[in-house]
Design an enzyme around this catalytic site. Structure first.
Site, mmCIF file in Angstrom:
data_model
loop_
_atom_site.group_PDB
_atom_site.id
_atom_site.type_symbol
_atom_site.label_atom_id
_atom_site.label_comp_id
_atom_site.label_asym_id
_atom_site.label_seq_id
_atom_site.Cartn_x
_atom_site.Cartn_y
_atom_site.Cartn_z
ATOM 1 N N CYS A 45 25.436 54.823 -6.890
ATOM 2 C CA CYS A 45 24.673 53.582 -6.743
ATOM 3 C C CYS A 45 25.602 52.407 -6.490
ATOM 4 C CB CYS A 45 23.835 53.345 -8.003
ATOM 5 S SG CYS A 45 22.915 51.793 -7.984
ATOM 6 N N CYS B 170 24.678 49.157 -8.401
ATOM 7 C CA CYS B 170 25.055 49.229 -9.820
ATOM 8 C C CYS B 170 26.555 49.064 -10.002
ATOM 9 C CB CYS B 170 24.676 50.582 -10.425
ATOM 10 S SG CYS B 170 23.020 51.137 -10.019
ATOM 11 N N ASP B 171 27.329 49.814 -9.226
ATOM 12 C CA ASP B 171 28.745 49.974 -9.537
ATOM 13 C C ASP B 171 29.691 49.351 -8.520
ATOM 14 O OD1 ASP B 171 28.022 51.424 -11.822
ATOM 15 O OD2 ASP B 171 27.854 53.277 -10.666
#
Lengths: 317, 317
Positions: B130, B133-134
């Site tokens: 992701c 997200c990251d």
């Protein structure tokens, strides 16, 4: 020029900013008064997962610190209009205009007020405009509900399952709510209808609301209802006058599932949009989608700008 | 019989439970393994507003404590089917069936794995599925992206704005992503295409990933890419096999803006539904709407049951 300007510093606006800046966009949050939004007026919030019980002010200070910690900039200005000039979106203010590629509108909404004595004084301390938010604080207590529309009737039914007793106060002798809701509310044994009464005053002390004084439209006599909470459902007004895009009759902004408004590059999230539920959790979800889609939009703009100058010899195999 | 059974104990499921129980519904969360969901595997989450930096496990323990503190019950069971019997929804398990009026499906989704050495070992410590997200953890660092579809190309472009360098590894000599995305990715100077290479191994040590070993499809020669992060985008599979409702080609559940599935009284929220973005914030927003609408549905059922026995002399003015 900014990549993304976010209008509003409530839960939605701050979340949009966190997502926007993390995605590498040049971002700013424009707020009229200060960070927080309507939710900062709430005494206690118990349905933002992770914080079992927290004041609106404190929750929003966590949000603000989170955003500022990763470099989100907040500026004070009152946006009075949004103009489209090619790929530029120009935000009008009393001072200098702000230019940006995308806009995320998180300008919120405000519950309408009836204007009775104590209404403002006890907001968040017994006077509420949201059953989903505050209903559970009145478990096995008595509450009053004011209003005759769909929302008032729906929320009254909702509260009847939590509160021991609901006094439903309405100035007329019938509801204007849809028939199916009217059929349902009469089945609730613990709802007492206080027809043809206006609201005079929320009674209370330092601890909050202790009663509600209502007045008969016919006789002028007053009656004091022994309640701990007063829920006012007389409508809600979105803060959307500054933008000329598709809206519903009440002025809420119409978006699709990508939070896109009818103006390309302009997104709306949270309370200001047409939505089935207005909560901190729904605002943050909306806002993340809006910022995510704004980043895609900016990325597309950059792709288009590149196409104009030619592929510079780069080819895919 | 329950009013509301929630399937899945991730961020969505726990939030649905908080909203459901607060609205007065008899509620239970059914979870296969334990509370937490996929997000509990994340080492660091920095985009759930209010928690600037927290592990997935810790965030979910806050969620769990919040829910348990207000009386939410969690049970362990693997739901294998949902049957409709009039107003009853019957959840099939290996043991006893569970009967309920409404169901909120928050069963999540799992990113597909490629199966290279170190892929599982370094998940959350350099291997990610992701970018939203990251991605921000790799600001000004080098990363590798694996995959040839729309998501892989889109996320590669996204990461190119954050990371200093992106190696885009693909086993074939062209992407299957849509043309417009292909046109856009070639404009990114800091993306190097590593065509016709398969992934052999994520290299690393206790600190996490330090490189990615890829192997030429043509020559069999290996090459070590000097990267700190590896993003694998080879598809995502929803956990929805147990429910027979409208889904898209990949099995994600189709819902409307009220989170209603094609089965009345059955709602879906979060990663398992067709949605533009899969994040903790979007799951919690969805889940609140689903629980809110489930309560309305239960309230309607009660109204209908009442209609059958007659209005018992109660009339509205």
């Amino acid at each position: 020029m900014y990549d993304c300007v976010i209008i509003g510093g409530g839960p939605g606006g701050v979340t949009a900013a966190i997502y926007a800046i993390r995605s590498g966009m040049k971002t700013v949050v424009v707020e009229k008064i200060g960070v927080g939004g309507q939710i900062a007026l709430s005494d206690i919030i118990e349905n933002y997962p992770g914080f079992p019980s927290i004041s609106g002010l404190e929750l929003m200070s966590h949000f603000e610190n989170h955003a500022k910690g990763i470099g989100v900039e907040f500026v004070s200005a009152d946006i009075t209009g949004i103009e489209v000039d090619g790929d530029k979106r120009i935000l009008k203010t009393a001072g200098e205009n702000i230019e940006t590629k995308t806009v995320v509108i998180c300008s919120g909404a405000e519950a309408k007020k009836l204007g009775f004595a104590g209404e403002e004084e006890f907001i968040g301390r017994g006077v509420s405009t949201c059953a989903t938010c505050d209903g559970p604080f009145y478990r096995n207590k008595a509450v009053a509900v004011i209003g005759g529309g769909d929302t008032a009737v729906k929320e009254s039914i909702y509260l009847s399952k939590i509160a021991s007793k609901v006094y439903h106060v309405h100035r007329r002798d019938r509801f204007r709510a849809e028939k199916v809701l009217q059929d349902r509310i009469v089945t609730k044994d613990n709802i007492e209808f206080v027809w043809k009464h206006t609201t005079e005053e929320a009674l209370g002390d330092v601890s909050g609301v202790t009663g509600l004084r209502v007045k008969s439209v016919d006789t002028g006599e007053t009656r004091d209802l022994d309640v701990d909470g007063v829920f006012v459902f007389v409508g809600i007004t979105p803060n959307t006058a500054f933008v000329d895009c598709d809206k519903d009759e009440q002025g809420f902004i119409v978006v699709n599932e990508n939070m896109e408004t009818s103006i390309p590059g302009v997104y709306a999230a949270g309370d200001c949009r047409v939505t089935p539920l207005r909560q901190v959790v729904t605002a943050v979800g909306d806002a993340a989608i809006a910022a995510f889609k704004a980043e895609e939009y900016v990325s597309e703009l950059e792709g288009r700008a590149y196409d104009k100058v030619g592929a510079q010899g780069v080819t895919l195999k």
